[in-house]
Write an enzyme that holds these catalytic residues in place. Structure first.
Site, short mmCIF file in Angstrom:
data_model
loop_
_atom_site.label_atom_id
_atom_site.label_comp_id
_atom_site.label_asym_id
_atom_site.label_seq_id
_atom_site.Cartn_x
_atom_site.Cartn_y
_atom_site.Cartn_z
N CYS A 207 0.83 -1.21 0.00
CA CYS A 207 0.00 0.00 0.00
C CYS A 207 0.87 1.27 0.00
CB CYS A 207 -0.96 -0.06 1.18
SG CYS A 207 -2.39 1.03 0.97
N ARG B 198 -12.43 5.92 -3.11
CA ARG B 198 -11.62 5.05 -2.29
C ARG B 198 -11.98 3.58 -2.55
NH1 ARG B 198 -8.53 6.57 2.02
NH2 ARG B 198 -7.79 4.84 3.27
N HIS C 166 -3.88 -5.73 1.97
CA HIS C 166 -3.68 -6.00 3.39
C HIS C 166 -4.33 -7.36 3.68
CE1 HIS C 166 -2.46 -1.82 3.87
NE2 HIS C 166 -3.55 -1.44 3.25
#
Lengths: 244, 407
Positions: free
Chosen positions: A92, A126, A191
């Site tokens: 990320c 997002r 993640h």
């Protein structure tokens, strides 16, 4: 196979918002299960990134932490060369830091380490949710599962290859690709933590750093993979609906 | 009576009736359904019902339900309106006003809903406990919340804030006046950067401070010495039934808020805190199927850190129940932000819809655990009779609490 591995966790105080410390735990757990001792070095803000470790890990972080991490790493002239010369996982914000540049929440571009031939921008919305990808040119790694929570995109150029093709989720936001592979570096927006959910990817990194590893299966982790893929992979859901 | 007040009055009457029906049909408090009814029948009712009243809002990542309960107990006012069940978003706040008394107002407020609550209720004071990572699939970034708080608090007459958390101090400075409370902050992982300028924020034995700008720990007006709450010329013994150092910090914030209301004798207020034995079921002790259960909530890494400290001296079995539904946040990656090593050597049973995530997490910390699918009854069935700590994250805790209260 090496007897001991040194794993460097780069700036965990800044790049550790989304449980990415778990990637280091997964690496040490799977290495030690094969009899390879691990030494983990956590690099703090005032400390120099060690030059000669076996494996380097960078995690994700919030905008302000990422900018401070960028300033800190760019102040070290050798850090890009060190990471580029060793097996490295970047997640990320870590991916964005290794790119040529990235944008903050105001759209301002900031310089990255330029280790990856990648330019990071901003997604229109997002990206939050489960992700499934099919790894590219990594026959030993099955479908990847993870969780994304980012606003950054990643556009790959010349020598950068994707880590995977998106089956579910957003990923890089360009061409249905997710993550980056270039040289010794594997970078991803996933993640989960990504190496906990994807032990084959953890083993790939370990074998690159330590040499060939004996088989090791962790039933609990396999169950977790199955659960997450059953939920997020539309191909599995279709198969389930069709009864095969 | 004006048209507006009669409409609000009728809506409030209907909301209370709806809450009563909901209580009978579904259990619970009925606060949320009351809030929906109130707002549907009288849009703007929250503003109308708080006009001219003394309003205290309480928010923060952890401790807000406890601080609200302690503030209510300390005030000792049976006519006030509050949301003791933790229903802290728009509907919960509206429902609390619909079903509560007509006196002062003490409202727990969800971190994300604070700007709305401030705009609607125009509080006399806002209590800020702490700000750390939680439900990142919803809130995304801690600093973004701090920015929204800072904007919302501009013009608020008074903020009572935890001086030990930079992410709380920076937004609090936007208010007209501040009362600083050294309420403690075990979790510091979200305070590595300065919320004001983004540079490094350092901690030392005397507090914290930015390495670049002038943001630093303010001198507290209230602090803890042992179990005593101390001020400039005041020392108040705190005799809490709620466990843990963090609850002393919560009590300190509550009493500072009560002190700011004026008109309440602080020593009397402090004595009333001992009457709080549980908060929305948290820390409640329940006799269940031959076991003495202690019910606890841990919904984020900061909360886990505090609870693991609290449980450390004990060696009784632990049941951990873990979900990732709705208000839990959809991404349980945060399990890796805290070490579960303190549970090594204890008997640990795991269940919940994301039990496998937790099983893997415990395995990586070398904590032996047993997966027992099903209910709390199934979990305690495998344990010897005696004391058991039951810890759940939000939805898991609610489900477990309902089950053990049924018996």
């Amino acid at each position: 196979m090496a007897d001991e591995l040194t794993i460097v966790h780069v700036l965990p105080d800044l790049l550790g918002t989304y449980g990415d410390r778990g990637n280091v735990l997964a690496l040490t757990h799977r290495a030690e299960a094969r009899g390879v001792a691990c030494r983990v070095v956590e690099v703090g803000l005032d400390e120099r990134v060690p030059r000669t470790a076996d494996l380097y890990v960078l995690g994700g972080g919030e905008d302000s932490a990422q900018l401070l991490a960028a300033r800190t790493l760019l102040a070290d002239d050798l850090v890009a060369a060190v990471l580029g010369a060793h097996t490295t996982l970047a997640v990320c914000a870590g991916l964005q830091l290794l790119a040529h540049g990235f944008e903050d929440s105001t759209g301002t571009r900031h310089q990255g380490l330029g280790l990856l031939d990648v330019e990071c921008g901003r997604l229109e919305e997002r990206a939050v949710g489960e992700v499934v990808t099919e790894p590219v040119d990594l026959p030993e790694v099955p479908s990847l599962t993870g969780y994304e929570n980012h606003r950054g995109s990643a556009r790959l150029h010349g020598s950068a290859r994707p880590l995977g093709r998106v089956v579910a989720g957003v990923g890089n936001g360009h061409d249905d690709l997710e993550g980056v592979q270039q040289g010794h570096v594997i970078a991803t927006y996933l993640h989960g933590p990504v190496l906990v959910r994807n032990p084959a990817l953890a083993d790939l990194l370990l074998s690159r750093a330590a040499g060939p590893l004996p088989e090791y299966e962790d039933p609990e982790v396999e169950e977790l993979r199955k659960e997450r893929l059953d939920v997020a992979d539309p191909r599995r859901r279709r198969r389930h609906l069709l009864g095969y | 009576m004006t048209d507006v007040s009669s409409r609000v009055g009728m809506a409030r009457y209907a909301a209370r009736a709806a809450a009563g029906v909901a209580r009978r049909l579904r259990g619970g408090s009925g606060t949320v359904i009351a809030g929906h009814v109130l707002e549907a029948l009288a849009p703007g009712a929250v503003e109308a019902l708080t006009t001219g009243r003394d309003v205290t809002l309480v928010t923060g990542t952890n401790g807000k339900t406890s601080i609200t309960a302690l503030t209510v107990a300390a005030l000792g006012d049976e006519h006030l309106a509050s949301n003791p069940d933790g229903a802290n978003t728009r509907a919960g706040i509206a429902g609390a006003l619909a079903t509560g008394g007509d006196g002062a107002v003490v409202l727990e407020t969800d971190e994300g809903w604070l700007p709305w609550a401030v705009a609607q209720t125009r509080p006399a004071r806002v209590v800020l406990s702490n700000l750390s990572r939680d439900q990142l699939s919803r809130h995304h970034e801690v600093r973004a919340l701090a920015v929204s708080w800072r904007a919302a608090l501009a013009g608020v007459p008074l903020v009572i804030a935890n001086a030990d958390d930079p992410a709380v101090v920076w937004p609090a400075l936007a208010a007209r006046r501040q009362v600083w409370v050294a309420a403690g902050a075990r979790w510091t992982a979200d305070a590595a950067t300065c919320p004001a300028c983004g540079r490094a924020c350092r901690r030392g034995p005397t507090g914290w401070g930015c390495t670049s700008c002038d943001l630093r720990r303010p001198r507290p007006h209230w602090w803890l010495e042992g179990n005593d709450l101390c001020g400039e010329d005041t020392r108040i013994p705190l005799r809490l039934d709620l466990p843990g150092r963090f609850n002393l910090g919560n009590a300190a914030l509550a009493l500072a808020a009560v002190d700011a209301t004026g008109g309440v004798q602080l020593h009397d207020a402090a004595r009333r805190l001992a009457d709080v034995h549980a908060v929305a079921g948290r820390y409640q002790r329940v006799r269940f199927r031959g076991h003495d259960l202690r019910m606890m909530l841990a919904k984020n890494p900061a909360g886990w850190l505090e609870l693991l400290d609290l449980m450390a001296p004990d060696r009784c079995p632990v049941v951990l129940v873990f979900n990732a539904d709705g208000v839990d946040g959809r991404d349980p990656s945060w399990l890796y932000d805290v070490s579960f090593a303190p549970l090594r050597g204890r008997t640990v049973v795991v269940q919940g819809r994301r039990a496998t995530d937790l099983m893997v997490r415990l395995e990586l910390d070398d904590v032996e655990a047993r997966l027992v699918r099903g209910s709390i009854a199934d979990a305690v069935w495998v344990l010897p009779a005696g004391r058991v700590d039951v810890v759940g994250n939000y939805t898991a805790f609610q489900t477990a609490l309902k089950e053990v209260r049924r018996g």
